[in-house]
Design a protein around this motif. Structure first.
Motif, mmCIF file in Angstrom:
data_model
loop_
_atom_site.group_PDB
_atom_site.id
_atom_site.type_symbol
_atom_site.label_atom_id
_atom_site.label_comp_id
_atom_site.label_asym_id
_atom_site.label_seq_id
_atom_site.Cartn_x
_atom_site.Cartn_y
_atom_site.Cartn_z
ATOM 1 N N ALA A 81 -12.938 56.352 40.210
ATOM 2 C CA ALA A 81 -13.008 54.952 40.779
ATOM 3 C C ALA A 81 -11.982 55.726 41.668
ATOM 4 C CB ALA A 81 -12.265 53.905 40.026
ATOM 5 N N ALA A 83 -10.398 54.117 43.290
ATOM 6 C CA ALA A 83 -7.809 53.670 43.645
ATOM 7 C C ALA A 83 -7.752 52.993 44.574
ATOM 8 C CB ALA A 83 -7.245 54.549 42.907
ATOM 9 N N VAL A 84 -8.747 51.998 45.443
ATOM 10 C CA VAL A 84 -8.749 51.302 46.615
ATOM 11 C C VAL A 84 -8.721 49.755 46.506
ATOM 12 C CG1 VAL A 84 -9.785 50.739 48.560
ATOM 13 C CG2 VAL A 84 -9.571 53.524 48.599
ATOM 14 N N LYS A 85 -7.545 49.385 47.237
ATOM 15 C CA LYS A 85 -7.729 47.816 46.947
ATOM 16 C C LYS A 85 -8.600 47.534 47.911
ATOM 17 C CE LYS A 85 -4.964 47.661 43.439
ATOM 18 N NZ LYS A 85 -5.690 47.165 41.765
ATOM 19 N N ALA A 87 -9.266 44.173 48.311
ATOM 20 C CA ALA A 87 -8.322 43.054 49.464
ATOM 21 C C ALA A 87 -7.480 43.368 50.789
ATOM 22 C CB ALA A 87 -8.017 42.082 48.402
ATOM 23 N N PHE A 88 -6.888 44.650 50.359
ATOM 24 C CA PHE A 88 -6.515 45.556 52.093
ATOM 25 C C PHE A 88 -6.909 46.322 52.803
ATOM 26 C CE2 PHE A 88 -2.315 46.339 49.494
ATOM 27 C CZ PHE A 88 -1.456 45.593 49.102
ATOM 28 N N GLU A 92 -3.399 49.586 54.773
ATOM 29 C CA GLU A 92 -2.147 48.952 54.156
ATOM 30 C C GLU A 92 -1.948 50.044 52.289
ATOM 31 O OE1 GLU A 92 -1.893 43.693 54.600
ATOM 32 O OE2 GLU A 92 -3.920 44.830 53.804
ATOM 33 N N PHE A 96 0.319 52.127 51.372
ATOM 34 C CA PHE A 96 0.718 52.022 49.884
ATOM 35 C C PHE A 96 1.221 53.674 49.319
ATOM 36 C CE2 PHE A 96 0.005 52.214 45.368
ATOM 37 C CZ PHE A 96 1.514 51.360 45.024
ATOM 38 N N ARG A 140 -5.590 60.155 50.462
ATOM 39 C CA ARG A 140 -4.399 59.551 49.298
ATOM 40 C C ARG A 140 -4.165 61.493 48.701
ATOM 41 N NH1 ARG A 140 -4.435 59.511 43.839
ATOM 42 N NH2 ARG A 140 -6.413 59.168 43.422
ATOM 43 N N ALA B 6 7.979 50.158 45.963
ATOM 44 C CA ALA B 6 6.356 50.508 46.820
ATOM 45 C C ALA B 6 5.217 49.050 45.733
ATOM 46 C CB ALA B 6 5.955 51.335 46.559
ATOM 47 N N LEU B 14 -0.760 41.654 47.062
ATOM 48 C CA LEU B 14 -2.008 41.746 46.630
ATOM 49 C C LEU B 14 -2.065 39.611 46.344
ATOM 50 C CD1 LEU B 14 -2.756 44.740 44.889
ATOM 51 C CD2 LEU B 14 -3.840 43.311 46.484
ATOM 52 N N ARG B 17 -2.897 37.493 48.511
ATOM 53 C CA ARG B 17 -4.130 37.689 49.969
ATOM 54 C C ARG B 17 -5.144 36.224 49.078
ATOM 55 N NH1 ARG B 17 -4.111 42.414 53.079
ATOM 56 N NH2 ARG B 17 -2.225 41.917 53.363
ATOM 57 N N GLU B 76 -8.869 48.976 36.415
ATOM 58 C CA GLU B 76 -10.773 48.779 37.066
ATOM 59 C C GLU B 76 -10.924 49.970 37.794
ATOM 60 O OE1 GLU B 76 -11.920 44.702 36.930
ATOM 61 O OE2 GLU B 76 -11.982 44.814 34.593
ATOM 62 N N ASP B 77 -10.076 49.772 39.079
ATOM 63 C CA ASP B 77 -9.862 50.304 40.068
ATOM 64 C C ASP B 77 -9.542 51.804 40.079
ATOM 65 O OD1 ASP B 77 -7.703 50.076 41.053
ATOM 66 O OD2 ASP B 77 -7.997 48.259 42.147
ATOM 67 N N GLY B 78 -8.762 52.140 39.208
ATOM 68 C CA GLY B 78 -8.737 53.569 38.727
ATOM 69 C C GLY B 78 -7.065 53.042 38.998
ATOM 70 N N SER B 79 -7.072 52.437 40.280
ATOM 71 C CA SER B 79 -4.790 52.494 40.608
ATOM 72 C C SER B 79 -3.955 52.683 39.523
ATOM 73 C CB SER B 79 -4.852 51.090 41.046
ATOM 74 O OG SER B 79 -5.296 50.701 42.215
ATOM 75 N N VAL B 82 -3.333 56.299 38.851
ATOM 76 C CA VAL B 82 -2.266 56.573 40.548
ATOM 77 C C VAL B 82 -1.377 56.438 40.202
ATOM 78 C CG1 VAL B 82 -2.100 56.010 42.612
ATOM 79 C CG2 VAL B 82 -4.553 56.201 41.840
#
Lengths: 202, 222
Positions: A81, A83-85, A87-88, A92, A96, A140, B6, B14, B17, B76-79, B82
């Protein structure tokens, strides 16, 4: 590199490790050490445990048996994945990560130019192609300034030019004293890379 | 600390948005209160007497509605990987997420309460105690929501489980919150002690939640 690298001991060392997932052993008896400058390619069919091994190296799971030594805060994982947003904008997302990893503006700018993010810097990432998102995700890894890159299919969805960019980036990182473990199905043109082949567990 | 900031800033950006859901809870609160007012009918005195409990109930339900999504997108998006890797401490991540949740989902609820209280005919003296009781107790709701969201992370469609899990734990906040709001409105000497009880409730969650949520997250991203 701000953190002092100890050249003596390998930063990641796996000795005869076995990994279990969902009650099954999917990686058995893997031994290797990641030293500065090392580049490993991780091969194996689907379900052979490439992702599981990378996640273990990143510290997300512990091996069922064997010993795994890893220096805390030295590894950076690029998962499947991005790990990118969505909506940004790309910028942005990058800002982050810069704040999260405490990266200097120069590091961030260099990462942007190395991965050719500039053309879509101010575009919402939800509208990017999968190859562009993958490049952004790699950004990243660069911004983190961590020495040991653990990359899970880093070139997925990339066109030939982007693949070349990614390969150059990873090879350059290893030449300058970093190291990388790259799980991939593609035949990436790395010179002097060692290969770990995982057998199908089934 | 910088990392926590951060994460906090990113989550707030977010939330505001499109599709971020910051105004969802306010819309839910307003609709619930409106429907309740219509259901009670034109009896102004009855409506005014039940204004504090209505607003507290609606605010709690609106808060619960937002629990589901606290970690879902990051998972879900892997964040979430991170964040875990960058901070090496999921407890800190949980606290940042709770703070961001409070500012983006619950603070708008608190700000929406006075205009809705007008609609219900709440006496002027009761505004301040109501808002204060919400402000003191709602951080506990955010902390609880983060914990519940962390626990239910790898379960699909966990809303029902989440409701069952959180409802018993947040009833004390509702009971003492309404009691504090009413005591303040009547100028009762119990107002201060009840507020302190609410603050203790919030602090208890602040101490216990990071450890528990951190462990739950660690388990779920393994």
């Amino acid at each position: 590199m701000t953190d002092g690298t100890k050249p003596s001991a390998p930063a990641v060392e796996a000795r005869d490790i076995s990994l279990r997932r969902g009650g099954r052993t999917i990686v058995a008896g893997v031994t290797f050490a990641v030293n500065p400058g090392d580049l490993y390619l991780l091969h194996g069919p689907n379900g052979s445990g490439k992702t599981t091994l990378l996640r273990a190296l990143a510290g997300f799971s512990r091996p069922a048996c064997g010993s795994l030594k890893r220096a805390v805060g030295r590894t950076i994982l690029l998962g499947y994945a991005d790990a990118v947003k969505a909506a940004f904008t790309a910028k942005e997302n990058i800002d982050f990560w810069g704040a999260l990893y405490g990266a200097a503006p120069a590091t961030v700018e260099r990462a942007i130019s190395q991965l050719r993010i500039f053309p879509f810097l101010n575009q919402r990432t939800g509208t990017l192609s999968s190859g562009q998102r993958r490049r952004l995700a790699l950004c990243r890894v660069v911004i983190s300034r961590r020495p040991i890159w653990l990359l899970d299919e880093p070139t997925a969805g990339m066109d030939a030019a982007s693949v070349a960019t990614a390969v150059d980036l990873i090879a350059g990182h290893c030449r300058s004293g970093g190291s990388a473990v790259v799980a991939t199905h593609e035949a990436l043109p790395f010179a002097g890379a060692r290969t770990i082949t995982l057998a199908d567990a089934a | 600390m910088k990392k926590m900031l951060a994460i906090f800033e990113r989550d707030i950006a977010l939330a505001f948005r499109a599709g971020g859901g910051a105004i969802n809870s306010v819309v839910f609160l307003a609709l619930t209160v409106l429907i309740f007012a219509l259901a009670v009918g034109p009896d102004r005195a009855r409506l005014a007497a039940s204004a504090a409990p209505i607003l507290w109930t609606a605010a709690t339900l609106a808060a619960m509605l937002s629990f589901d999504s606290i970690f879902q997108a990051d998972f879900e998006d892997g964040s979430l990987d991170v964040l875990a890797e960058a901070t090496e401490s999921l407890g800190f991540v949980a606290v940042s997420k709770a703070a961001a949740h409070w500012v983006s989902a619950l603070l708008p609820l608190i700000l929406a309460t006075p205009p809705l209280a007008v609609l219900l005919g709440l006496p002027a003296a009761a505004y301040f105690p109501l808002v204060i009781s919400l402000a003191v107790a709602t951080p506990a709701l955010s902390l609880l929501g983060v914990l519940a969201s962390a626990l239910a992370l790898s379960l699909r469609r966990a809303s029902i489980l989440m409701t069952i899990l959180t409802a018993p734990l947040l009833t004390p906040a509702v009971i003492f919150g309404v009691a504090a709001a009413n005591a303040g409105a009547e100028n009762s000497p119990l107002f201060g002690p009840l507020l302190m009880l609410l603050a203790a409730f919030t602090l208890l969650f602040l101490i216990a939640m990071p450890l528990a949520a951190g462990a739950a997250l660690r388990f779920n991203i393994d």
